[in-house]
Design a protein around this motif. Structure first.
Motif, PDB file in Angstrom:
ATOM      1  N   ARG A   1      51.437  99.055   1.609  1.00 19.94           N
ATOM      2  CA  ARG A   1      51.165  98.838   0.175  1.00 19.94           C
ATOM      3  C   ARG A   1      52.443  98.390  -0.540  1.00 19.94           C
ATOM      4  O   ARG A   1      52.415  97.486  -1.383  1.00 19.94           O
ATOM      5  CB  ARG A   1      50.612 100.116  -0.480  1.00 19.94           C
ATOM      6  N   ALA A   2      53.559  99.001  -0.151  1.00 16.85           N
ATOM      7  CA  ALA A   2      54.848  98.636  -0.778  1.00 16.85           C
ATOM      8  C   ALA A   2      55.162  97.174  -0.490  1.00 16.85           C
ATOM      9  O   ALA A   2      55.562  96.414  -1.384  1.00 16.85           O
ATOM     10  CB  ALA A   2      55.955  99.541  -0.245  1.00 16.85           C
ATOM     11  N   ARG A   3      54.975  96.765   0.770  1.00 13.52           N
ATOM     12  CA  ARG A   3      55.257  95.372   1.106  1.00 13.52           C
ATOM     13  C   ARG A   3      54.336  94.428   0.326  1.00 13.52           C
ATOM     14  O   ARG A   3      54.767  93.427  -0.218  1.00 13.52           O
ATOM     15  CB  ARG A   3      55.131  95.124   2.611  1.00 13.52           C
ATOM     16  N   GLY A   4      53.055  94.767   0.260  1.00 11.82           N
ATOM     17  CA  GLY A   4      52.105  93.916  -0.460  1.00 11.82           C
ATOM     18  C   GLY A   4      52.548  93.723  -1.908  1.00 11.82           C
ATOM     19  O   GLY A   4      52.610  92.603  -2.422  1.00 11.82           O
ATOM     20  N   ARG A   5      52.881  94.828  -2.564  1.00  9.70           N
ATOM     21  CA  ARG A   5      53.310  94.783  -3.975  1.00  9.70           C
ATOM     22  C   ARG A   5      54.552  93.912  -4.140  1.00  9.70           C
ATOM     23  O   ARG A   5      54.607  93.031  -4.980  1.00  9.70           O
ATOM     24  CB  ARG A   5      53.677  96.195  -4.434  1.00  9.70           C
ATOM     25  N   GLN A   6      55.563  94.159  -3.298  1.00  7.12           N
ATOM     26  CA  GLN A   6      56.832  93.444  -3.491  1.00  7.12           C
ATOM     27  C   GLN A   6      56.723  91.980  -3.066  1.00  7.12           C
ATOM     28  O   GLN A   6      57.336  91.111  -3.679  1.00  7.12           O
ATOM     29  CB  GLN A   6      57.983  94.162  -2.758  1.00  7.12           C
ATOM     30  N   GLU A   7      55.934  91.685  -2.039  1.00 11.00           N
ATOM     31  CA  GLU A   7      55.758  90.272  -1.677  1.00 11.00           C
ATOM     32  C   GLU A   7      55.100  89.508  -2.822  1.00 11.00           C
ATOM     33  O   GLU A   7      55.461  88.369  -3.106  1.00 11.00           O
ATOM     34  CB  GLU A   7      54.940  90.120  -0.393  1.00 11.00           C
ATOM     35  N   ARG A   8      54.126  90.135  -3.495  1.00 11.72           N
ATOM     36  CA  ARG A   8      53.478  89.455  -4.625  1.00 11.72           C
ATOM     37  C   ARG A   8      54.494  89.188  -5.741  1.00 11.72           C
ATOM     38  O   ARG A   8      54.550  88.096  -6.308  1.00 11.72           O
ATOM     39  CB  ARG A   8      52.297  90.282  -5.155  1.00 11.72           C
ATOM     40  N   GLN A   9      55.313  90.194  -6.051  1.00 12.93           N
ATOM     41  CA  GLN A   9      56.331  90.019  -7.105  1.00 12.93           C
ATOM     42  C   GLN A   9      57.311  88.899  -6.741  1.00 12.93           C
ATOM     43  O   GLN A   9      57.642  88.054  -7.563  1.00 12.93           O
ATOM     44  CB  GLN A   9      57.145  91.308  -7.296  1.00 12.93           C
ATOM     45  N   PHE A  10      57.793  88.943  -5.501  1.00 13.27           N
ATOM     46  CA  PHE A  10      58.812  87.977  -5.097  1.00 13.27           C
ATOM     47  C   PHE A  10      58.223  86.580  -4.935  1.00 13.27           C
ATOM     48  O   PHE A  10      58.894  85.583  -5.192  1.00 13.27           O
ATOM     49  CB  PHE A  10      59.537  88.457  -3.825  1.00 13.27           C
ATOM     50  N   GLN A  11      56.970  86.499  -4.540  1.00 11.51           N
ATOM     51  CA  GLN A  11      56.332  85.182  -4.446  1.00 11.51           C
ATOM     52  C   GLN A  11      56.188  84.559  -5.835  1.00 11.51           C
ATOM     53  O   GLN A  11      56.405  83.367  -6.028  1.00 11.51           O
ATOM     54  CB  GLN A  11      54.975  85.305  -3.762  1.00 11.51           C
ATOM     55  N   ALA A  12      55.854  85.397  -6.822  1.00 10.16           N
ATOM     56  CA  ALA A  12      55.752  84.885  -8.200  1.00 10.16           C
ATOM     57  C   ALA A  12      57.122  84.397  -8.665  1.00 10.16           C
ATOM     58  O   ALA A  12      57.238  83.353  -9.334  1.00 10.16           O
ATOM     59  CB  ALA A  12      55.225  85.981  -9.122  1.00 10.16           C
TER      60      ALA A  12
END
Ligand code: HEM
Length: 387
Positions: free
Chosen positions: A166-177
């Protein structure tokens, strides 16, 4: 076996090469400087298809440099080496860590501090500023916890693992944006910063650029494991505190190397045999896993006399050789060896000196480090009371 026996699994097999199994796949475990040279030769071992999905889904992200071979790896790795090996860049990061430590430690006197968590936030704050990543106000504790969670959950099947995903999913979305913002001009980041360089790599999709930016930020925050181990060493061998105070930069660097050698962190690295191979008289079937036993090699008494003695003096007269001390992989950094090793040693030495200078006590707590837990960590996460 790995989940049951943790760090002692491969060393416990005794001689090397040692045939075994990893997640149902045939595997051969190796250790020693000759094994390092054998393992990092791409004619023998390649990375494609080697990292299990649970590790890619938590620790490294999918499509990461860790999983590439040959020319693709070489080109991607050049980006990391240029950003992470340049002494001026390392100095700037160390300065950010100094500033973040000063700001945080001003709040410590009279308080109990959980050093693992506090250092995770300090490192997150510093590396994000250094990389040109501006965190929205109030999000630092959450981002730091997510980055630590990604590391904490890569080698377990339980709740820690799902927290990591879940942590990776959240941070990948932030960093992709953020990457998309840099590309379309809606996010402005300092020119030449890690965020700028990675986001603008034309060969990377926004998702892969986010994964690789996180592969700079996440492992820098993982230095918090070594901060916890450093504090553990200062508690376990109190004489080290004075030795650090007296020994200057040279002793602090030797101390950092010994913490990296002595304490358990990355257990092993693995790849796939390119062909049917022979090493040390043992046949390694084509396509099977080849494991380089990091923990075993760092405690091999042929390389390290009295390996379970904590002795920074080992590294006072000499810098470690390329293929003997391998907590972050071995061989040439242009191959798969960790490109963040200079950063790690610099930050660890800096933080060890700071901890040795800090006036604190260690209240009663459970500081046991279980070798069955990967990654290992003092159970209490190291609570200190600052005077
Ligand atoms: C916290 C301490 C660290 C440890 C224990 C560690 C450990 C490792 C290990 C074991 C590998 C795999 C080597 C191999 O596959 O042969 C690796 C690779 C890597 N590390 Fe680190 N590392 C640390 C810190 C860092 C830092 C600070 C950075 C970046 C700032 C970093 C970035 C990377 C990258 C990008 C790779 C992939 C290299 C490749 O596949 O070519 N690491 N690290």
């Amino acid at each position: 076996m790995m989940l049951l026996n943790g760090y002692s699994w491969l060393p416990g097999l005794g001689r090397t090469p040692a045939p075994t199994r990893l997640l149902g796949v045939r595997a051969t475990a190796l250790r020693g400087p000759d094994a390092v040279r054998f393992f990092y030769d791409e004619r023998h071992v390649r990375r494609h298809g080697a990292l299990p999905e649970p590790v890619r889904g938590t620790l490294t992200g999918k499509g990461a440099v860790h999983t590439l071979d040959g020319e693709d790896h070489h080109r991607r790795k050049a980006m990391f080496l240029a950003l992470l090996k340049e002494p001026a860049h390392i100095k700037r990061l160390a300065d950010e860590v100094d500033a973040a430590w000063d700001a945080a430690s001003a709040r410590w006197p009279g308080r109990k501090v959980i050093l693992f968590e506090e250092s995770g936030r300090i490192l997150t704050d510093a590396v994000c500023r250094w990389a040109g990543v501006q965190l929205p106000p109030g999000t630092l504790p959450r981002v730091a916890a997510d980055l630590q969670a990604m590391v904490d959950g890569f080698a377990t099947g339980g709740p820690r693992h799902w927290r990591a995903r879940r942590a990776r999913g959240r941070q990948e979305r932030q960093f992709q944006a953020l990457v998309s913002g840099v590309r379309d001009g809606s996010a402005v980041v300092p020119q030449g910063s890690a965020c700028d360089v990675v986001a603008r790599q034309p060969s990377l999709s926004p998702r892969t650029a986010a994964v690789e930016l996180l592969n700079i930020i996440r492992p820098t925050v993982a230095v918090s494991w070594f901060v916890a181990f450093t504090a553990h060493a200062l508690w376990r061998w109190p004489g080290q505190r004075q030795a650090l105070r007296d020994g200057g930069a040279e002793y602090a660097r030797a101390f950092a190397h010994e913490v990296r050698r002595f304490y358990p962190f990355a257990p092993f690295v693995g790849g796939r045999a390119v062909d049917t191979l022979t090493y040390g008289g043992v046949e390694i079937p084509k396509g099977s896993m080849v494991l380089l036993d990091i923990y075993g090699q760092n405690h091999d008494n042929l390389l390290w006399p009295d390996p379970y003695r904590f002795a920074p003096q080992r590294f006072l007269e000499r810098e470690p050789g390329q293929d003997d001390l391998i907590p972050q992989g071995g061989g040439d950094p242009a191959l798969h060896r960790c490109p963040g090793e200079d950063i790690t040693v610099t930050l660890m030495a800096q933080i060890a000196a700071r901890l040795a200078a800090l006036d604190y006590e260690v209240p009663p707590q459970d500081l046991e480090i279980s070798l069955r837990r990967i990654p290992a960590l003092p159970r209490s996460r190291v609570v200190i009371r600052v005077r």
